[in-house]
Design an enzyme around this catalytic site. Structure first.
Site, PDB file in Angstrom:
ATOM      1  N   CYS A 160      42.973  40.044  32.228  1.00 24.02           N
ATOM      2  CA  CYS A 160      41.509  40.069  32.385  1.00 24.02           C
ATOM      3  C   CYS A 160      41.111  41.292  33.185  1.00 24.02           C
ATOM      4  O   CYS A 160      40.011  41.816  33.043  1.00 24.02           O
ATOM      5  CB  CYS A 160      41.027  38.797  33.070  1.00 24.02           C
ATOM      6  SG  CYS A 160      41.913  38.449  34.588  1.00 24.02           S
TER       7      CYS A 160
ATOM      8  N   GLU B 284      36.038  31.725  34.944  1.00 23.10           N
ATOM      9  CA  GLU B 284      36.759  33.000  35.118  1.00 23.10           C
ATOM     10  C   GLU B 284      36.938  33.592  33.733  1.00 23.10           C
ATOM     11  O   GLU B 284      37.849  33.216  32.992  1.00 23.10           O
ATOM     12  CB  GLU B 284      38.138  32.750  35.750  1.00 23.10           C
ATOM     13  CG  GLU B 284      38.102  32.218  37.160  1.00 23.10           C
ATOM     14  CD  GLU B 284      37.740  33.273  38.189  1.00 23.10           C
ATOM     15  OE1 GLU B 284      37.529  34.452  37.828  1.00 23.10           O
ATOM     16  OE2 GLU B 284      37.667  32.922  39.367  1.00 23.10           O
TER      17      GLU B 284
HETATM   18  P1  NAD Z   1      40.381  31.628  25.065  1.00 22.23           P
HETATM   19  O1  NAD Z   1      38.969  31.628  25.500  1.00 22.23           O
HETATM   20  O2  NAD Z   1      40.679  31.716  23.620  1.00 22.23           O
HETATM   21  O3  NAD Z   1      41.131  30.311  25.603  1.00 22.23           O
HETATM   22  C1  NAD Z   1      41.207  30.015  26.985  1.00 22.23           C
HETATM   23  C2  NAD Z   1      41.403  28.519  27.163  1.00 22.23           C
HETATM   24  O4  NAD Z   1      40.201  27.857  26.805  1.00 22.23           O
HETATM   25  C3  NAD Z   1      42.505  27.915  26.280  1.00 22.23           C
HETATM   26  O5  NAD Z   1      43.180  26.903  26.998  1.00 22.23           O
HETATM   27  C4  NAD Z   1      41.710  27.326  25.135  1.00 22.23           C
HETATM   28  O6  NAD Z   1      42.378  26.279  24.481  1.00 22.23           O
HETATM   29  C5  NAD Z   1      40.481  26.815  25.887  1.00 22.23           C
HETATM   30  N1  NAD Z   1      39.291  26.612  25.069  1.00 22.23           N
HETATM   31  C6  NAD Z   1      38.784  27.441  24.148  1.00 22.23           C
HETATM   32  N2  NAD Z   1      37.656  26.919  23.630  1.00 22.23           N
HETATM   33  C7  NAD Z   1      37.457  25.737  24.247  1.00 22.23           C
HETATM   34  C8  NAD Z   1      36.475  24.714  24.134  1.00 22.23           C
HETATM   35  N3  NAD Z   1      35.496  24.820  23.259  1.00 22.23           N
HETATM   36  N4  NAD Z   1      36.570  23.625  24.934  1.00 22.23           N
HETATM   37  C9  NAD Z   1      37.569  23.523  25.832  1.00 22.23           C
HETATM   38  N5  NAD Z   1      38.552  24.447  25.969  1.00 22.23           N
HETATM   39  C10 NAD Z   1      38.490  25.539  25.180  1.00 22.23           C
HETATM   40  O7  NAD Z   1      41.088  32.846  25.857  1.00 22.23           O
HETATM   41  P2  NAD Z   1      42.567  33.413  25.696  1.00 22.23           P
HETATM   42  O8  NAD Z   1      42.651  34.216  24.448  1.00 22.23           O
HETATM   43  O9  NAD Z   1      43.578  32.358  25.948  1.00 22.23           O
HETATM   44  O10 NAD Z   1      42.641  34.403  26.968  1.00 22.23           O
HETATM   45  C11 NAD Z   1      42.099  35.685  26.983  1.00 22.23           C
HETATM   46  C12 NAD Z   1      40.739  35.714  27.650  1.00 22.23           C
HETATM   47  O11 NAD Z   1      40.810  35.120  28.950  1.00 22.23           O
HETATM   48  C13 NAD Z   1      40.250  37.130  27.894  1.00 22.23           C
HETATM   49  O12 NAD Z   1      38.882  37.183  27.618  1.00 22.23           O
HETATM   50  C14 NAD Z   1      40.519  37.352  29.373  1.00 22.23           C
HETATM   51  O13 NAD Z   1      39.709  38.347  29.978  1.00 22.23           O
HETATM   52  C15 NAD Z   1      40.223  35.997  29.910  1.00 22.23           C
HETATM   53  N6  NAD Z   1      40.858  35.770  31.222  1.00 22.23           N
HETATM   54  C16 NAD Z   1      40.063  35.794  32.321  1.00 22.23           C
HETATM   55  C17 NAD Z   1      40.629  35.650  33.579  1.00 22.23           C
HETATM   56  C18 NAD Z   1      39.785  35.710  34.828  1.00 22.23           C
HETATM   57  O14 NAD Z   1      40.277  35.306  35.871  1.00 22.23           O
HETATM   58  N7  NAD Z   1      38.557  36.189  34.765  1.00 22.23           N
HETATM   59  C19 NAD Z   1      42.011  35.438  33.714  1.00 22.23           C
HETATM   60  C20 NAD Z   1      42.790  35.396  32.556  1.00 22.23           C
HETATM   61  C21 NAD Z   1      42.197  35.579  31.308  1.00 22.23           C
END
Ligand code: NAD
Length: 510
Positions: free
Chosen positions: A295, A261
Site C-alpha cells: 500500500c 486502511e
Molecule cells: P481487496 O480490496 O481486493 O481485498 C481486501 C480484503 O477485503 C480481502 O480479505 C477481501 O476478501 C475483502 N473484501 C473485498 N470485498 C469485500 C466485501 N464486499 N465485503 C467484505 N470483505 C471484502 O484488496 P487486495 O487486492 O487484497 O489488496 C490490495 C489493496 O489493499 C491495495 O489497494 C492496497 O493499497 C491495499 N492495502 C492497504 C493497506 C493500508 O494499510 N492502507 C495495507 C495493505 C493493503
C-alpha cells in the site's frame, strides 16, 4: 514447499474456520496457489453462514471471559504469543514468501513486524491510561476510563498476510477484545498457520476458545455477514478503496465503528538539493520492493526539472540490476505478482499510459521462459508522464513508477496532494526550508510524511494510515489502542449534597 509446510505442521488437518480448534466447513473448495510456480500449497472447504455463526457466537462468549482478565495479564499472553512467533520466524517468513511471492527477507520482515507489535503491546498493556478531570461540583471526582469493546472483525488484504492482522490482534488482545479474522482468500494458509501457533498459547494458559478466531468464505456469506453483524462493534478493514467504500457504508448503516486502511498512491519529491544517491536507493526499494504490491509502494516521483534526467538515468541503471525470480532464492530482489489477474491489470495500465501520452522508459514486460512461464513475473516499469494524466491518479497495484517534472516546491507539493489517495509521501532535500514547507500545514496532505527516506517500510511505533480515499484509519502504535476500547466518563459524588452542573437548581420539598 513440503519442507516449509511440514515445519509448520500445515500439510493437512486444518479447516476454514475456528477459534481454538478447527470447525468442519461445508462450503466450496478454495485453493491457495503459490505465485512462484503455480503449485497448489493448501486447500480448504470454505465456511458457510452456519460456521460463521458458530465462530461469532464463540467469540462473543469468549469476550465475557477475556474482558475480565487484567490487562497486564492479557499482555503476558501476548508476550507468549510473540515469543512463539519468534521461535517460528524463519518457517513463517518462508510460508509468506511461498504463498504471497514476496522475497524471503521481506517475508521474514513481516513476521518480525508481528513480533515487534507483540513487544509493543506488552508494554502498552500497562499503559491503558485514562485522564482525570477537576469537577465543577464540590465533593465530586470525575475521570475517564477505558473498557474492552467487544469482538472485533478484521478483514485483511493479500499483500501483508501477517503484519496487518498483528497490528489489530496484538493491540486488540491487550485491550480485552476478541478478534475474528477474515483473511484474503489468496493468502489464507498463512493465517491458519499463525492461529494454530497462537491457539496453543491460549490452551497452555487454560483460556477458553474464541479469543482469536478465523473464518474464510464467500464475500457475502462471510464478509457481508461480518460487516452487518451488530454483535461486532468494530470492523477493521484493509484493502482496496473500492472495498473500503463498500464496507464503510455498510458498517456505518448500523452505526458501527470502522478502521479503514485502503489504497495509496505514494509520492517522492526530489529537489535540486537532494542527495540523489540516497533518493535513488529509496525509490528503488519503494517501487520495486514487494514487486510494487505494498500500500506504501512508491508510485510517483516528482522531480525538479534540473535533476529529472539524471534521476531517470540513475533509476533505469538501478532497475537493470534487479534480479527477478524465485523469491525463496537468496539474492532475488523481486518475485512474482500475486496472480495473472494482477499482471493483466498492469498491462492494461501500461497501455493506458501510452494512450494518454506517457512514455515507457524501462520495463513493463511480462517475462517468459522456465519459472517465468507461470505468467506472474514482470519487469518493473518506469514511465515518463504528466501529473494531469488520469492514470496517475489511480492506484495500479503493480510495479509501475511514474516520473514527473516540477518547477517550484509549491507546485511539487500540489502534485503530491492532487491524487485522491493520501497514504505516504516523502521529500528528498538537504534544504531545511523545503523540508519544513513539505511538513507544514500547507505541505503534504498524506497520513505519513518523510524527509530523506522513502515511502515504504513504516515503523510500528507510529500510527499507520492515511487520509482521503485511503480511509482515515490508523493502526499499530502511538495511541491507536483507544480505537479498540470503549471510553467511559465516570463521576463520583462523595459530598452528601446533590449540586447540579451548570448551577441548575431543581429542588422540591421531599
Ligand atoms: P481487496 O480490496 O481486493 O481485498 C481486501 C480484503 O477485503 C480481502 O480479505 C477481501 O476478501 C475483502 N473484501 C473485498 N470485498 C469485500 C466485501 N464486499 N465485503 C467484505 N470483505 C471484502 O484488496 P487486495 O487486492 O487484497 O489488496 C490490495 C489493496 O489493499 C491495495 O489497494 C492496497 O493499497 C491495499 N492495502 C492497504 C493497506 C493500508 O494499510 N492502507 C495495507 C495493505 C493493503
Amino acid at each position: 514447499m513440503d519442507v516449509i509446510l511440514e515445519a509448520l505442521d500445515m500439510k493437512t488437518g486444518y479447516t476454514a474456520a475456528g477459534g481454538g480448534s478447527w470447525i468442519p466447513c461445508r462450503g466450496d473448495e478454495l485453493e491457495s496457489v503459490s505465485p512462484i510456480d503455480g503449485r497448489v500449497i493448501g486447500r480448504v472447504r470454505k465456511a458457510t453462514r452456519k460456521e460463521y455463526e458458530q465462530v461469532v457466537d464463540q467469540a462473543a462468549t469468549a469476550f465475557h471471559h477475556w474482558r475480565m482478565v487484567p490487562a497486564p495479564v492479557r499482555g503476558d499472553i501476548v508476550r507468549q504469543i510473540g515469543d512463539a512467533m519468534r521461535r517460528r520466524k524463519s518457517e513463517l517468513g518462508a510460508l509468506v514468501s511461498l504463498e504471497n511471492g514476496k522475497i524471503l527477507a521481506e517475508g521474514e520482515g513481516e513476521v518480525q513486524e508481528m513480533i515487534d507489535m507483540a513487544d509493543f503491546a506488552v508494554g502498552q498493556s500497562r499503559m491503558l491510561y485514562g485522564l482525570s478531570m477537576h469537577s465543577e461540583r464540590p465533593g465530586h471526582r470525575m475521570y475517564e476510563q477505558w473498557h474492552p469493546l467487544g469482538p472485533v472483525g478484521v478483514i485483511t488484504a493479500f499483500n501483508f498476510p501477517v503484519a496487518v492482522w498483528s497490528w489489530n490482534a496484538m493491540i486488540g488482545l491487550i485491550c480485552g477484545d476478541t478478534l475474528i479474522w477474515k483473511p484474503s482468500s489468496k493468502t489464507f494458509l498463512t493465517a491458519l498457520a499463525l492461529l494454530k501457533i497462537a491457539w496453543q498459547i491460549f490452551r497452555d494458559n487454560d483460556l477458553p476458545e474464541g479469543i482469536l478466531s478465523v473464518v474464510i468464505g464467500d464475500r457475502e456469506d462471510v464478509g457481508g455477514a461480518l460487516i452487518d453483524d451488530s454483535r461486532i462493534p468494530l470492523i477493521s478493514a484493509t484493502g482496496s478503496t473500492a472495498m473500503g467504500q463498500h464496507v464503510g457504508k455498510r458498517v456505518a448503516a448500523r452505526l458501527g465503528r470502522s478502521i479503514l486502511e485502503l489504497g495509496g498512491n505514494n509520492a517522492v519529491i526530489v529537489t535540486p538539493k537532494a542527495d540523489l544517491d540516497l533518493a535513488v536507493r529509496a525509490i528503488l526499494f519503494g517501487a520495486v520492493g514487494t514487486a510494487g504490491q505494498r500500500c506504501t509502494s512508491t508510485r510517483r516521483v516528482i522531480a525538479h526539472r534540473d535533476v529529472f534526467d539524471r534521476l531517470a538515468q540513475a533509476l533505469i541503471q538501478a532497475y537493470r540490476q534487479v534480479p527477478i525470480g524465485d523469491p525463496l532464492v537468496d539474492g532475488t530482489l523481486m518475485g512474482p505478482l500475486i496472480d495473472r489477474q494482477a499482471v493483466d491489470t498492469m498491462q492494461l495500465a501500461i497501455q493506458q499510459i501510452t494512450s494518454e501520452g506517457g512514455t515507457i522508459l524501462w520495463g513493463g514486460r511480462v517475462l517468459a521462459g522456465g519459472l517465468y512461464d507461470t505468467g506472474t513475473y514482470v519487469s518493473p516499469c518506469i514511465a515518463d508522464v504528466r501529473p494531469d494524466m488520469p492514470i496517475v491518479a489511480r492506484e495500479t497495484f503493480a510495479p509501475i513508477l511514474y516520473l514527473m517534472r516540477y518547477d517550484t516546491i509549491a507546485a511539487a507539493i500540489d502534485i503530491n496532494n492532487q491524487v485522491p489517495q493520501g497514504l505516504t509521501s516523502a521529500i528528498f532535500t538537504t534544504d531545511l526550508r523545503e523540508a519544513e514547507q513539505f511538513l507544514s500545514h500547507a505541505g503534504s496532505d498524506h497520513g505519513i510524511a518523510n524527509v530523506n527516506l522513502g515511502t515504504s517500510g513504516a515503523e510500528i511505533g507510529g500510527a499507520f494510515g492515511g487520509e482521503k480515499e485511503t480511509g482515515g484509519g490508523r493502526e499499530a502504535g502511538s495511541d491507536v489502542w483507544k480505537t479498540y476500547m470503549r471510553r467511559q466518563t465516570a463521576t463520583i459524588n462523595w459530598s452528601g449534597q446533590l449540586p447540579l452542573a451548570q448551577g441548575i437548581r431543581f429542588d422540591v420539598k421531599i
